[in-house]
Design a protein around this motif. Structure first.
Motif: not given
Length: 447
Positions: A437-447
């Motif tokens: 039941w877990k999740f990710h809500f990820l924002r992609f950003k160039i390192d």
């Protein structure tokens, strides 16, 4: 919280006759006592869907009260949505006496031979309103959607409602589709008119109010049909049922439909007809379902009390609901999710369902569903393990310029930061490993 509109349910004048009928219904009374252990007859103010007149009820402040409420909503950038109940009206609606030709009628034999399906209205036998799969509702009278006289009067009613709001939620809208109505009432209503009911109604209202929003409560897989008849949005009951009863793959298959369809669905995990989400889902599953709900295309419906974790569903007859403790953890989660949604501005981007794969000896990837949003340089990925089991997968992203860069993946829900190689994500997919039941809500950003 990023809310666009408020739907106020039950603003129309309630029916005294409907209240009396409800007070004699043992099943309803049991429901009232279940919701309110200290229930008294004063709590029953009548069903919100047993409308006596489309006039704002005085106990809510009358037309002046609603006008002020709408003004205050508009000052906050919020639109107002009100109910329209097309299938039936209260048995004491003025039309019963003034215009019996607006209703589905029966005979004296119907009145004698059937129980609770017809009633005598001053010598005219009128059918009680119904959904064909259930017993008739005893407190309402069935309108005849094929009557040209009724349609003309309904257009006038809708225009009067449109003067008061920015959108309408149309109750049980599928019942008025020509083929459904004919199947329900057969020879009592004759042959269908050439034009569909909703096409005629919506077109007529938009001649005067071109921006009026129409939202259909609908079931039986008729969402697409009603969209074609002019509705902006239709309830997505299929998604709700899959979230409650089915697995991740069932949800994923539902989300593979075209965006021309999905963009016009209303997603929800709770409303006045369903059990409370907190009483339906486990805590972990509710959070996973809420992340799915809020990050999909289309409209989202949040019901009163959902954010606080209320578990008792109050019947639409009651003027109050029981006092329940607020689930502070759940409330904090919802506010965090809504803040993340607002920060990401997902509704302005492009949505895509993501493929995911596993390994020959590990099929747990089937428990995972994922999709992404992108707009110019902004990119977001939502990954949900919609199961109780630890699961792993490779998420295949549709973006074509991942390679040659190192990326930071920032989880908007808990602040975790992951560093990932663009070449690996491009060639093999993003590896994820999530507890149940877990999740990710990820924002992609160039390192």
């Amino acid at each position: 919280m990023g809310v666009d509109a408020v739907w106020l349910m039950g603003v129309w004048e309630r029916s005294p006759a409907g209240i009396c009928i409800a007070n004699e219904n043992e099943v309803l009374l049991a429901d009232f006592h279940h919701a309110l252990p200290d229930y008294t007859s004063a709590d029953n103010v009548g069903s919100a869907y047993c409308v006596r007149r489309y006039v704002i009820d005085q106990h809510l402040g009358g037309p002046e009260g609603l006008a002020l409420a709408r003004q205050m909503l508009a000052q906050r950038g919020l639109r107002l949505i009100l109910d329209f109940v097309p299938n039936h009206v209260a048995t004491d609606h003025p039309w019963i006496i003034e215009h019996p030709e607006y209703f589905v009628q029966g005979t004296l034999d119907d009145l004698v031979q059937t129980h609770g399906e017809f009633f005598d209205a001053g010598g005219t036998v009128i059918a009680n309103g119904r959904d064909p799969f259930f017993r008739p509702w005893p407190d309402v009278a069935q309108l005849n959607a094929f009557s040209s006289f009724l349609r003309k009067a309904t257009i006038e009613t809708l225009i009067s409602i449109a003067e008061l709001c920015d959108g309408m939620r149309c109750d049980m809208a599928m019942l008025l589709i020509n083929s459904i109505f004919k199947r329900t009432w057969g020879g009592r209503v004759g042959e269908p008119p050439l034009e569909e009911y909703w096409s005629e109604m919506i077109k007529s209202v938009r001649l005067k109010y071109p921006n009026m929003l129409f939202m259909a409560e609908t079931y039986w897989g008729l969402e697409w049909d009603l969209q074609q008849l002019g509705f902006d949005y239709c309830y997505d009951k299929r998604l709700y049922d899959r979230l409650v009863h089915d697995n991740a793959e069932s949800v994923r298959l539902h989300l593979s439909a075209g965006l021309d369809y999905q963009d016009r669905l209303v997603r929800f995990i709770e409303n006045h007809d369903e059990l409370r989400a907190a009483a339906t889902f486990s805590p972990g599953k509710e959070r996973a379902a809420a992340v799915i709900l809020m990050t999909l295309p289309g409209a989202k419906l949040i019901y009163e009390g959902q954010l606080e974790g209320r578990k008792v569903r109050p019947p639409v007859f009651l003027a109050r609901r029981p006092i329940e403790p607020v689930d502070l953890d759940l409330q904090a989660f919802y506010h965090q999710l809504l803040a993340a949604m607002k920060q990401a501005g997902l509704h302005e981007g492009e949505w895509q369902l993501c493929e995911r794969t596993g390994w020959p000896d590990n099929s747990s990837y089937m428990n995972i569903i994922a999709w992404c949003w992108s707009q110019n340089e902004s990119r977001y990925l939502v990954v949900v393990n919609f199961s109780e089991h630890q699961s792993q997968a490779r998420i295949h992203l549709p973006w074509n310029n991942l390679s040659g860069r190192t990326w930071q993946l920032i989880d908007l829900m808990d602040g975790d930061v992951f560093q990932r190689d663009g070449d690996e994500m491009d060639q093999s997919g993003l590896y994820v490993d999530l507890p149940g039941w877990k999740f990710h809500f990820l924002r992609f950003k160039i390192d």
